[in-house]
Design a protein around this motif. Structure first.
Motif, PDB file in Angstrom:
ATOM      1  N   VAL A  21      58.916  -8.227  51.676  1.00  0.00           N
ATOM      2  CA  VAL A  21      59.356  -9.010  52.832  1.00  0.00           C
ATOM      3  C   VAL A  21      60.006 -10.290  52.329  1.00  0.00           C
ATOM      4  O   VAL A  21      59.406 -11.016  51.531  1.00  0.00           O
ATOM      5  N   ILE A  22      61.231 -10.525  52.748  1.00  0.00           N
ATOM      6  CA  ILE A  22      61.867 -11.823  52.513  1.00  0.00           C
ATOM      7  C   ILE A  22      61.535 -12.689  53.725  1.00  0.00           C
ATOM      8  O   ILE A  22      61.978 -12.421  54.833  1.00  0.00           O
ATOM      9  N   MET A  23      60.717 -13.707  53.507  1.00  0.00           N
ATOM     10  CA  MET A  23      60.158 -14.507  54.588  1.00  0.00           C
ATOM     11  C   MET A  23      60.832 -15.882  54.646  1.00  0.00           C
ATOM     12  O   MET A  23      60.798 -16.637  53.669  1.00  0.00           O
ATOM     13  N   VAL A  24      61.432 -16.174  55.780  1.00  0.00           N
ATOM     14  CA  VAL A  24      62.063 -17.479  55.975  1.00  0.00           C
ATOM     15  C   VAL A  24      60.982 -18.479  56.383  1.00  0.00           C
ATOM     16  O   VAL A  24      60.288 -18.289  57.388  1.00  0.00           O
ATOM     17  N   ARG A  25      60.831 -19.516  55.579  1.00  0.00           N
ATOM     18  CA  ARG A  25      59.795 -20.511  55.855  1.00  0.00           C
ATOM     19  C   ARG A  25      60.056 -21.216  57.184  1.00  0.00           C
ATOM     20  O   ARG A  25      61.190 -21.336  57.648  1.00  0.00           O
ATOM     21  N   ARG A  26      58.988 -21.749  57.744  1.00  0.00           N
ATOM     22  CA  ARG A  26      59.120 -22.531  58.975  1.00  0.00           C
ATOM     23  C   ARG A  26      59.768 -23.884  58.705  1.00  0.00           C
ATOM     24  O   ARG A  26      59.540 -24.482  57.651  1.00  0.00           O
ATOM     25  N   PRO A  27      60.531 -24.382  59.680  1.00  0.00           N
ATOM     26  CA  PRO A  27      61.102 -25.722  59.524  1.00  0.00           C
ATOM     27  C   PRO A  27      60.046 -26.791  59.782  1.00  0.00           C
ATOM     28  O   PRO A  27      58.982 -26.522  60.359  1.00  0.00           O
ATOM     29  N   GLU A  28      60.340 -27.986  59.343  1.00  0.00           N
ATOM     30  CA  GLU A  28      59.472 -29.120  59.653  1.00  0.00           C
ATOM     31  C   GLU A  28      59.592 -29.460  61.133  1.00  0.00           C
ATOM     32  O   GLU A  28      60.694 -29.507  61.685  1.00  0.00           O
ATOM     33  N   LEU A  29      58.453 -29.713  61.785  1.00  0.00           N
ATOM     34  CA  LEU A  29      58.443 -30.039  63.208  1.00  0.00           C
ATOM     35  C   LEU A  29      57.860 -31.433  63.407  1.00  0.00           C
ATOM     36  O   LEU A  29      57.131 -31.943  62.558  1.00  0.00           O
ATOM     37  N   PRO A  30      58.172 -32.070  64.537  1.00  0.00           N
ATOM     38  CA  PRO A  30      57.678 -33.437  64.776  1.00  0.00           C
ATOM     39  C   PRO A  30      56.153 -33.492  64.788  1.00  0.00           C
ATOM     40  O   PRO A  30      55.479 -32.529  65.175  1.00  0.00           O
ATOM     41  N   ASP A  31      55.640 -34.630  64.376  1.00  0.00           N
ATOM     42  CA  ASP A  31      54.198 -34.847  64.344  1.00  0.00           C
ATOM     43  C   ASP A  31      53.754 -35.375  65.705  1.00  0.00           C
ATOM     44  O   ASP A  31      53.804 -36.579  65.970  1.00  0.00           O
ATOM     45  N   VAL A  32      53.356 -34.457  66.577  1.00  0.00           N
ATOM     46  CA  VAL A  32      52.858 -34.820  67.904  1.00  0.00           C
ATOM     47  C   VAL A  32      51.508 -34.145  68.097  1.00  0.00           C
ATOM     48  O   VAL A  32      51.181 -33.186  67.394  1.00  0.00           O
ATOM     49  N   PRO A  33      50.684 -34.627  69.040  1.00  0.00           N
ATOM     50  CA  PRO A  33      49.398 -33.969  69.288  1.00  0.00           C
ATOM     51  C   PRO A  33      49.604 -32.493  69.605  1.00  0.00           C
ATOM     52  O   PRO A  33      50.487 -32.139  70.403  1.00  0.00           O
ATOM     53  N   SER A  34      48.805 -31.631  68.989  1.00  0.00           N
ATOM     54  CA  SER A  34      49.062 -30.200  69.143  1.00  0.00           C
ATOM     55  C   SER A  34      47.763 -29.405  69.103  1.00  0.00           C
ATOM     56  O   SER A  34      46.708 -29.903  68.715  1.00  0.00           O
ATOM     57  N   ALA A  35      47.897 -28.147  69.511  1.00  0.00           N
ATOM     58  CA  ALA A  35      46.804 -27.183  69.424  1.00  0.00           C
ATOM     59  C   ALA A  35      47.395 -25.842  69.042  1.00  0.00           C
ATOM     60  O   ALA A  35      48.585 -25.594  69.244  1.00  0.00           O
ATOM     61  N   GLU A  36      46.547 -24.956  68.493  1.00  0.00           N
ATOM     62  CA  GLU A  36      47.032 -23.671  67.997  1.00  0.00           C
ATOM     63  C   GLU A  36      46.935 -22.554  69.018  1.00  0.00           C
ATOM     64  O   GLU A  36      47.560 -21.507  68.846  1.00  0.00           O
ATOM     65  N   THR A  37      46.148 -22.741  70.082  1.00  0.00           N
ATOM     66  CA  THR A  37      45.958 -21.683  71.062  1.00  0.00           C
ATOM     67  C   THR A  37      46.174 -22.218  72.471  1.00  0.00           C
ATOM     68  O   THR A  37      46.077 -23.423  72.731  1.00  0.00           O
ATOM     69  N   VAL A  38      46.443 -21.284  73.391  1.00  0.00           N
ATOM     70  CA  VAL A  38      46.607 -21.639  74.801  1.00  0.00           C
ATOM     71  C   VAL A  38      45.341 -22.300  75.327  1.00  0.00           C
ATOM     72  O   VAL A  38      45.391 -23.327  76.017  1.00  0.00           O
TER      73      VAL A  38
END
Length: 255
Positions: free
Chosen positions: A219-236
């Motif tokens: 698998v040739i995997m394209v890395r994720r881009p950098e995203l802004p540092d804001v309050p976040s969660a991983e699940t709904v």
């Protein structure tokens, strides 16, 4: 008056979050879609489609609509939209949260080649002809015209228009989720020997990664881009539980 929440969506989790928050009488939820998918899944809440006109346009919308909270639940690779959302939230003074789906991690027997960009994925295919499964979505596949020696299998929700200017390409229209067994059958049927994928995370499209492991291809995997540092969660569920914390200061201001 219900608190107005704008969700920037386009993902399964965005739709799920909108539906979960819409059950609350104290919230008024609008889901914004970029409009790139021609036949989006029914969302179940009021939907706004199309762009805002960059950071100034989004900030103006947030202010004019009396938005109490902005939630970025876009795709992990929608870096520009996420950056615009963070900047517009700061400009308008509207709180922002993000739903950040965790990425996949390689396990034993996985053979991943990590690249930073789609252009890097084209280069990583090499010169020798290969049978390539492009699992990137239609917005990204034009870059592979630079490597016309390969045989491409291209899967997308909507048709790729115009089609790639390469000698051999097969197109599949399909919408996930995709089961591992079906993905294995697809790889074998088309003689695929390498997959090009983004690290989207989640279960809906992990089947191709597990299938690649099962049949022993890379698998040739394209890395994720950098995203802004804001309050976040991983699940709904985790994000929904955080919403009240961000609405309280708004209520105190009488908005």
């Amino acid at each position: 008056m219900p608190h107005r929440i704008l969700i920037l969506g386009g993902t399964t989790e965005a739709r799920q979050l909108a539906g979960k928050l819409a059950l609350r009488a104290d919230l008024s939820v609008t889901l914004s879609l970029a409009g790139r998918t021609e036949s989006p899944v029914t969302q179940g809440v009021p939907v706004r489609t199309g762009g805002f006109g960059g950071v100034p346009g989004l900030a103006a919308y947030l202010e004019e609509a009396g938005t109490a909270l902005l939630i970025d639940a876009t795709h992990p690779y929608a870096a520009r939209i996420s950056a615009n959302a963070a900047d517009a939230a700061q400009l308008s003074g509207v709180p922002i949260m993000a739903l950040r789906r965790p990425g996949w991690e390689p396990v034993d027997s996985d053979s991943w080649t990590l690249v930073a960009t789609v252009a890097g994925a084209v280069e990583a295919l090499g010169e020798a002809p290969r049978r390539v499964f492009l699992a990137l979505g239609r917005q990204e596949v034009a870059a592979f015209e630079a490597a016309p020696q390969h045989h491409y299998l291209i899967r997308s929700v909507d048709p790729v228009e115009p089609r790639l200017a390469v000698p051999v390409a097969t197109y599949l229209l399909a919408r996930g989720p995709f089961r591992e067994a079906d993905e294995r059958a697809l790889l074998v049927e088309h003689g695929i020997n390498v997959i090009v994928s983004k690290n989207s995370g989640g279960e809906a499209t992990y089947g191709k990664i597990a299938a690649a492991r099962a049949v022993g291809i890379g698998v040739i995997m394209v890395r994720r881009p950098e995203l802004p540092d804001v309050p976040s969660a991983e699940t709904v569920e985790a994000l929904a539980a955080m919403v009240d914390h961000f609405l309280e200061p708004v209520a105190e201001r009488g908005v």
